[in-house]
Write a protein that holds these residues in place. Sequence first.
Motif, PDB file in Angstrom:
ATOM      1  N   ALA A  39       0.855  -1.188   0.000  1.00 25.38           N
ATOM      2  CA  ALA A  39       0.000   0.000   0.000  1.00 25.38           C
ATOM      3  C   ALA A  39       0.887   1.233   0.000  1.00 25.38           C
ATOM      4  CB  ALA A  39      -0.911   0.010   1.221  1.00 25.38           C
ATOM      5  N   ASN A  40       0.610   2.139  -0.928  1.00 19.77           N
ATOM      6  CA  ASN A  40       1.406   3.354  -1.034  1.00 19.77           C
ATOM      7  C   ASN A  40       0.534   4.520  -1.468  1.00 19.77           C
ATOM      8  OD1 ASN A  40       4.041   3.831  -0.335  1.00 19.77           O
ATOM      9  ND2 ASN A  40       4.888   2.674  -2.032  1.00 19.77           N
ATOM     10  N   PRO A  41       0.638   5.640  -0.766  1.00 27.84           N
ATOM     11  CA  PRO A  41      -0.111   6.836  -1.182  1.00 27.84           C
ATOM     12  C   PRO A  41       0.667   7.636  -2.219  1.00 27.84           C
ATOM     13  CG  PRO A  41       0.960   7.226   0.913  1.00 27.84           C
ATOM     14  CD  PRO A  41       1.272   5.807   0.522  1.00 27.84           C
ATOM     15  N   TYR A  42      -0.033   8.163  -3.198  1.00 26.61           N
ATOM     16  CA  TYR A  42       0.573   9.017  -4.216  1.00 26.61           C
ATOM     17  C   TYR A  42      -0.157  10.347  -4.235  1.00 26.61           C
ATOM     18  CZ  TYR A  42       3.366   5.170  -5.666  1.00 26.61           C
ATOM     19  OH  TYR A  42       4.289   4.170  -5.657  1.00 26.61           O
ATOM     20  N   LEU A  43       0.595  11.414  -4.054  1.00 25.33           N
ATOM     21  CA  LEU A  43       0.012  12.752  -4.046  1.00 25.33           C
ATOM     22  C   LEU A  43       0.089  13.352  -5.440  1.00 25.33           C
ATOM     23  CD1 LEU A  43       1.657  14.108  -0.788  1.00 25.33           C
ATOM     24  CD2 LEU A  43      -0.634  13.173  -1.059  1.00 25.33           C
ATOM     25  N   PHE A  44      -1.032  13.883  -5.903  1.00 24.92           N
ATOM     26  CA  PHE A  44      -1.071  14.552  -7.200  1.00 24.92           C
ATOM     27  C   PHE A  44      -0.943  16.041  -7.005  1.00 24.92           C
ATOM     28  CE2 PHE A  44      -3.251  10.749  -7.360  1.00 24.92           C
ATOM     29  CZ  PHE A  44      -3.557  10.346  -8.628  1.00 24.92           C
ATOM     30  N   GLU A  84       1.218   5.004 -12.284  1.00 22.46           N
ATOM     31  CA  GLU A  84       0.851   3.882 -13.161  1.00 22.46           C
ATOM     32  C   GLU A  84       1.682   2.641 -12.852  1.00 22.46           C
ATOM     33  OE1 GLU A  84      -1.601   2.815 -15.168  1.00 22.46           O
ATOM     34  OE2 GLU A  84      -2.470   4.674 -14.455  1.00 22.46           O
ATOM     35  N   SER A  85       2.969   2.832 -12.600  1.00 22.32           N
ATOM     36  CA  SER A  85       3.841   1.708 -12.224  1.00 22.32           C
ATOM     37  C   SER A  85       3.381   1.101 -10.905  1.00 22.32           C
ATOM     38  CB  SER A  85       5.287   2.175 -12.081  1.00 22.32           C
ATOM     39  OG  SER A  85       5.762   2.684 -13.288  1.00 22.32           O
ATOM     40  N   ALA A  86       2.968   1.941  -9.984  1.00 20.00           N
ATOM     41  CA  ALA A  86       2.484   1.453  -8.687  1.00 20.00           C
ATOM     42  C   ALA A  86       1.208   0.631  -8.855  1.00 20.00           C
ATOM     43  CB  ALA A  86       2.236   2.620  -7.744  1.00 20.00           C
ATOM     44  N   ARG A  87       0.337   1.055  -9.740  1.00 14.32           N
ATOM     45  CA  ARG A  87      -0.891   0.278  -9.992  1.00 14.32           C
ATOM     46  C   ARG A  87      -0.555  -1.107 -10.544  1.00 14.32           C
ATOM     47  NH1 ARG A  87      -4.041   5.266 -12.832  1.00 14.32           N
ATOM     48  NH2 ARG A  87      -4.829   6.247 -10.930  1.00 14.32           N
TER      49      ARG A  87
END
Length: 134
Positions: free
Chosen positions: A57-62, A97-100
């Motif tokens: 699980a990793n959060p990504y901030l836009f 996208e890589s994380a997904r």
Amino acid sequence: MRTLALAMLLLAPLANGGELQLPEGFYATAVNGKAVSPHQARVPLSTGKQVVTLRYANPYLFHKEFHEVVVSQPLYLVFEADDDQYRIQATLPTELESARRFARQPQFELLLQSRPVPHQTYGHNEAVNALLTR
């Protein structure tokens, strides 16, 4: 002699297993069917066969107000443990996208003192199929 026996009794609970160190982005939710805190970076292990339930699980901030948390389905890590310090090593993606893609099939190594440890990793359906074919 009595002092030695007393010391051994007091130290015995401390020497009952190993530990699994988790990198940032990986969380254990259970070990051998017993729930553990997902906030632990180190998970205690008993000696013998281990089944560790993991998630990536990793959060990504836009933007300061928008973010997305990428979370994998549960993974079941199965391996034999001794009274040693194990760790998971993974190259985590830095792009959303890589994380997904990574979350669909997380890749990692299980190590003991920089040496690979034999293990199996199952997703939910794979774990059920493995159990049914035994």
